[in-house]
Design an enzyme around this catalytic site. Structure first.
Site, PDB file in Angstrom:
ATOM      1  N   HIS A 577      43.732  23.562  -5.438  1.00  0.00           N
ATOM      2  CA  HIS A 577      44.662  23.756  -4.331  1.00  0.00           C
ATOM      3  C   HIS A 577      44.536  25.162  -3.751  1.00  0.00           C
ATOM      4  O   HIS A 577      44.112  25.336  -2.612  1.00  0.00           O
ATOM      5  CB  HIS A 577      46.089  23.474  -4.796  1.00  0.00           C
ATOM      6  CG  HIS A 577      47.098  23.612  -3.708  1.00  0.00           C
ATOM      7  ND1 HIS A 577      48.415  23.942  -3.939  1.00  0.00           N
ATOM      8  CD2 HIS A 577      47.001  23.485  -2.351  1.00  0.00           C
ATOM      9  CE1 HIS A 577      49.077  23.998  -2.796  1.00  0.00           C
ATOM     10  NE2 HIS A 577      48.236  23.730  -1.815  1.00  0.00           N
ATOM     11  N   HIS A 582      43.330  27.046   0.301  1.00  0.00           N
ATOM     12  CA  HIS A 582      44.012  28.215   0.884  1.00  0.00           C
ATOM     13  C   HIS A 582      43.118  29.454   0.926  1.00  0.00           C
ATOM     14  O   HIS A 582      42.874  30.031   1.990  1.00  0.00           O
ATOM     15  CB  HIS A 582      45.274  28.530   0.085  1.00  0.00           C
ATOM     16  CG  HIS A 582      46.403  27.595   0.324  1.00  0.00           C
ATOM     17  ND1 HIS A 582      47.453  27.879   1.168  1.00  0.00           N
ATOM     18  CD2 HIS A 582      46.656  26.358  -0.174  1.00  0.00           C
ATOM     19  CE1 HIS A 582      48.300  26.871   1.177  1.00  0.00           C
ATOM     20  NE2 HIS A 582      47.844  25.932   0.373  1.00  0.00           N
ATOM     21  N   HIS A 769      43.195  19.266   1.932  1.00  0.00           N
ATOM     22  CA  HIS A 769      44.466  19.900   1.576  1.00  0.00           C
ATOM     23  C   HIS A 769      45.592  18.873   1.513  1.00  0.00           C
ATOM     24  O   HIS A 769      46.443  18.931   0.623  1.00  0.00           O
ATOM     25  CB  HIS A 769      44.816  21.006   2.571  1.00  0.00           C
ATOM     26  CG  HIS A 769      46.088  21.709   2.238  1.00  0.00           C
ATOM     27  ND1 HIS A 769      47.276  21.449   2.902  1.00  0.00           N
ATOM     28  CD2 HIS A 769      46.391  22.632   1.289  1.00  0.00           C
ATOM     29  CE1 HIS A 769      48.231  22.193   2.381  1.00  0.00           C
ATOM     30  NE2 HIS A 769      47.736  22.917   1.407  1.00  0.00           N
ATOM     31  N   ASN A 773      47.913  18.345  -1.831  1.00  0.00           N
ATOM     32  CA  ASN A 773      49.148  19.109  -1.669  1.00  0.00           C
ATOM     33  C   ASN A 773      50.394  18.227  -1.574  1.00  0.00           C
ATOM     34  O   ASN A 773      51.368  18.454  -2.283  1.00  0.00           O
ATOM     35  CB  ASN A 773      49.080  19.994  -0.431  1.00  0.00           C
ATOM     36  CG  ASN A 773      50.348  20.799  -0.247  1.00  0.00           C
ATOM     37  OD1 ASN A 773      50.606  21.753  -0.970  1.00  0.00           O
ATOM     38  ND2 ASN A 773      51.172  20.403   0.722  1.00  0.00           N
ATOM     39  N   ILE A 919      51.251  24.789   4.665  1.00  0.00           N
ATOM     40  CA  ILE A 919      52.278  24.886   3.631  1.00  0.00           C
ATOM     41  C   ILE A 919      51.591  25.021   2.290  1.00  0.00           C
ATOM     42  O   ILE A 919      50.429  24.621   2.149  1.00  0.00           O
ATOM     43  CB  ILE A 919      53.227  23.667   3.624  1.00  0.00           C
ATOM     44  CG1 ILE A 919      54.432  23.882   2.697  1.00  0.00           C
ATOM     45  CG2 ILE A 919      52.458  22.419   3.233  1.00  0.00           C
ATOM     46  CD1 ILE A 919      55.369  24.956   3.145  1.00  0.00           C
TER      47      ILE A 919
END
Length: 919
Positions: A577, A582, A769, A773, A919
């Site tokens: 993740h 990110h 993602h 997520n 997010i």
């Protein structure tokens, strides 16, 4: 009544002279002009020649107080000029304090008299006298705003008088005269029958903060070599401005993008908060956006973290909009109340309370005591008291309780079953680590001098014994590709002793391996689990667990699976993740803004996929992955979390393997097959993440390929694109500096090269993602299903805890889980991270987002086709979720696999693919 009329103008500046205007001027006849972009009917002053008194002379340095161009009713004395109208759309703040409302009214007045904003047109054609693009007079935006359908916006106008041979405007210089920033949505230039869009969606800084005007380019993208001569200098200047000089602390109004290492996670002034710098030789890592905050330590060079409520700098246009910010704050507010009861209990008892029975966990979730809205009201005193009591219960339920996670919503005992344990490896929140077991023995790549024999304790004999229960042999199982592996051994073993030695906030862990068998009925079942501690002179410290039928073996097996789930949760959060989406995406965003002009076609393609990522990453460094943050407090690796993430980056991260087909082939979960739609064929057809993901991947690839071919039609257009080559070079050599010498970086010479690079990036930001997520709360919200840490090792017969385990195995299991406060902390974070905000922009809506950027019908057609393809994909996924043959999607009490469904409502939905990592 006086108006300003320019004198001594060469269309680069003006001096003012006062001329008397008629007291009651007669307006020119208006005609209706239809704006093809918004399909609105605009009232535009007739394009007759307008009056302007002009004399040859030098450009004046005086700033016009009111309009430097004539008002519409002034008729031209000379031929050779025309009036061009600009429609300027400004976005209002959604919420304003009382003082801000007063300031807003003052700003409206200032704009009305021309003291709010100045704009200046820049032609695509060169002015022979100056050698740069022709420029209009610097003209104020005048008048009261016009009403528009969307109440969030205000629309103003400005009229320019320019020569007939001025040429087509290619850029607009915008100066904000107010003391506060302005959010410019767009400017539309109406010139005779021509309508030119200048998309903004940007914050214009106050001239008090920076005297330089902002440069806004027209919507039509172009390569550097195709840039009109009149705006070429501005294209280069804008990029220079965005790069900054690498010095000083960044200010909130700036839009400067630069690189830095992760030296902002710890605080060397506190022993328990010392953390290594990431992005150096010992701990390599992708780069983050530079803030320039002062150092609080030079060895290690640690950046100050600012005050508790102070935000980290991100470039102004990357900051959350108000809806997103409110959603995030609401999540924090809910988390505060969700953690209230465990926090009070922990404070009163001076320790963190464990779960003692399953009803402790069940009590965290909402029950049915909330009254429905449709019940009739009892107006008596008794009814009032009852209503008041139920109102309190309602508030208590809403604020103090969690929604029931999807994994137990229809079947509270699903998490106990081996089938569900295996299914989640293919259709859970972390379906990206399962791999094909190709050969035996299973071998480690770690140094045997440090970590003992490389051969796994999961021997061929043990696995053969287990597969016999399914009526087959180990040779046949390998040949038919029925054996699979979840291997966290090498990633975790170097950290196990460090983690198990933590005295503050202790937790216990192993390095784990799990072997699965894929049965003919379509179920992936765990065969055996290996849990390892670092070797000692007396023992290799490798234990193997299999499922049994007696009570003791049954509970030991549960504990072994819990340790695997704990490891899986940590690797998911820190590697798959955070690192692989990110952190890896951040350098792409920085390089895109630094090296690609806003009118570069690749910038325009990537722009929706960069939204909010820098802001959410900055917030994560502030309170999630920082020293003492939520991840350290609540996940197995503790204060070694980011070191583990760095080690994973060093050993396994490769850009060329981050695309879905390549990753599946690398893990043996797919085979290359030129006849297959994406060039690969799945080894397990019922692999929901991969099957649905390949549909999304292919749609993205089709869009990117069409788009790239459209703009790069010449054979050498990619290699000759100076901005594009600088962009890719910077990603490799600055953004991922610690990997710059790797030979696996793709070349960037052909249309195929660029297509694959961009498809990788868009997939990571969107589909990848979303898949890892938005299932965090649906799967992790029930602590026993997916504990983020365990506080005890599995008891052996010689251990003091073994007697307690034998007497009360349920208590031993529950007391191994995170404490109540740890659990509710991480549940609150998972709920926030799984939430779509109301202003989410989804991949399926890309045609609506991109339509604003393009006036090219062919490009708009590509995005329309893409959205239509995603609509069909959603139908196909829904059909798959009803197919009873697909056991990993359908079954009694089983939630369907929806993480890659393109659409979603806002909230925690367990579905929906946003354009970006927001997010």
């Amino acid at each position: 009544m006086f108006v300003a009329s320019p004198v001594k103008s060469n269309f680069h500046g003006t001096s003012l002279a006062l001329v008397r205007s008629p007291a009651f001027p007669s307006l020119s006849r208006r005609r209706l002009h239809r704006d093809p972009l918004s399909r609105k009917v605009q009232a535009v002053i007739s394009r007759e020649e307008k009056a302007v008194d002009q004399e040859d002379g030098e450009k004046s340095t005086n700033k016009p107080l009111i309009s430097s161009s004539p008002f519409p009713w002034q008729r031209s004395k000379y031929s050779g000029t025309k009036t061009v109208t600009a429609l300027v759309k400004i976005r209002k703040k959604m919420k304003e304090k009382l003082t801000e409302r007063f300031e807003h009214q003052l700003e409206l007045f200032m704009k009305a008299i021309g003291q709010g904003m100045l704009i200046q047109l820049v032609s695509e054609e060169i002015d022979p006298e100056t050698g740069r693009g022709r420029r209009s007079l610097e003209t104020p935006v005048l008048g009261l705003p016009k009403a528009v359908k969307d109440p969030r916006f205000l629309e103003f106008t400005a009229d320019f008088t320019v020569p007939f041979d001025f040429g087509k405007p290619g850029a607009i210089l915008v100066t904000n005269l107010l003391s506060t920033e302005i959010c410019l949505s767009e400017i539309i230039i109406l010139d005779s029958s021509d309508t030119i869009l200048f998309p903004g969606n940007t914050w214009i800084h106050s001239r008090n903060d920076n005297p330089q005007a902002r440069i806004i380019f027209r919507s039509q993208p172009c390569l550097p070599s195709e840039t009109p001569a009149g705006i070429k200098e501005l294209r280069e200047k804008d990029l220079i401005n965005v790069r900054g000089d690498g010095k000083g602390e960044r200010k909130p109004h700036e839009r400067v993008y630069d690189y830095d290492v992760y030296n902002d996670l710890g605080d060397p002034r506190k022993n328990e908060r010392v953390r290594p710098v990431l992005g150096v030789q010992e701990t390599p890592y992708p780069r983050r956006c530079r803030t320039g905050r002062p150092l609080i330590s030079k060895d290690p060079p640690c950046e100050s973290r600012g005050k508790e409520k102070e935000e980290f700098y991100v470039p102004r246009d990357e900051v959350f909009e108000e809806i997103k910010r409110d959603t995030f704050r609401a999540g924090r507010f809910k988390a505060l109340f969700h953690n209230l009861v465990p926090s009070i209990a922990a404070s009163l008892s001076n320790l963190d309370i464990p779960f003692t029975c399953f009803s402790d966990i069940d009590s965290l979730y909402k029950t049915n005591i909330v009254l429905g809205h449709t019940e009739p009201k009892d107006t008596s005193l008794g009814g009032f008291i009852s209503g008041f009591t139920n109102g309190i219960l309602n508030v208590t339920e809403t604020l103090l309780k969690y929604d029931t996670p999807a994994v137990i919503k229809w079947d509270r005992f699903a998490w106990l079953r081996d089938n569900e344990f295996g299914r989640q490896a293919l259709a859970g929140v972390n379906p990206v680590n399962i791999e094909l077991l190709k050969e035996l023995p299973i071998l480690s790549k770690l140094d045997p001098a440090l970590y003992g024999p490389q051969e796994s304790a999961l021997t061929e004999e043990i696995i053969a014994r287990e597969v016999e229960h399914y009526g087959t042999t180990i040779e046949k199982a390998l040949e038919e590709k029925r054996l699979f592996l979840l291997d966290y051994h090498d990633m975790l073993l170097p950290f196990v002793n460090k983690i198990n030695s933590m005295e503050t906030d202790p937790r216990k862990t192993y390095a784990s391996r799990t072997v699965f068998f894929y049965s003919k009925t379509g179920a992936l079942r765990p065969l055996a689990i290996e849990l390892s501690l670092p070797p000692t002179p007396e023992s290799e410290n490798k234990s193997v667990y299999t499922h049994g039928h007696d009570a003791t073996t049954h509970w030991i097996w549960k504990l072994a699976k819990a340790h695997v789930c704990s490891n899986d949760a940590g690797v998911h959060q820190l590697v798959n993740h955070w690192l692989r989406t990110h952190a890896s995406m951040e350098p792409y965003i920085i390089a895109t803004n630094r090296q690609l002009s806003t009118i570069h076609p690749v910038y325009k393609l990537l722009h929706p996929h960069m939204r909010y990522t820098l802001e959410i990453n900055a917030r994560a460094r502030k309170s999630l992955i920082n020293g003492g943050g939520i991840i350290e407090s609540c996940f197995t690796p503790g204060k070694f979390a980011m070191e583990l993430s760095s080690a994973a980056y060093k050993s396994m991260w490769r850009f060329d393997m981050e695309g879905l087909p390549a990753d599946l082939v690398r893990r043996g979960m797919a085979e290359e097959d030129s006849s297959a739609e994406c060039g690969v064929k799945l080894v397990i057809e019922d692999y929901p993440y991969a099957a649905d993901g390949l549909l999304i991947w292919k749609a993205i690839e089709n869009l990117v390929e069409s788009y790239v071919k459209h703009f790069y039609s010449e054979p050498k257009s990619i290699t000759s694109d100076t901005e594009l080559q600088a962009w890719w070079d910077e990603i490799k050599n600055k953004g991922h500096y610690d990997k710059k010498d790797e030979t696996w970086w793709p070349k960037l010479n052909t249309i195929q090269d660029l297509t694959q690079i961009l498809t990788n990036m868009i997939w990571i930001a969107s589909g990848q993602h979303a898949a890892i997520n938005f299932g965090q709360y649906p799967f992790g919200g029930y602590v026993p299903n997916r504990p983020t840490l365990l506080r005890k090792l599995i008891p052996h017969e010689t251990d003091p805890d073994y007697e307690m385990f034998m007497r009360n195995p349920q208590y031993s299991f529950l007391s191994s889980l995170p404490t109540q406060l740890q659990a509710t902390k991480v549940m609150a974070v998972q709920e926030t991270l799984s939430t779509h905000s109301a202003d989410e922009e989804y991949l399926i809506e890309l045609r609506e987002v991109q339509r604003h950027w393009f006036q090219d019908e062919k490009v708009v057609e590509y995005f329309n086709k893409f959205s239509e393809e995603l609509e069909e994909i959603e139908k196909k996924i829904n059909e798959r979720n009803k197919d009873k043959k697909l056991k990993n999607r359908t079954g009694a009490g089983m939630p369907p696999y929806e993480l890659l469904l393109p659409t979603s409502q806002h909230g925690v939905t367990g579905r929906g693919i946003p354009n970006s990592i927001s997010i």
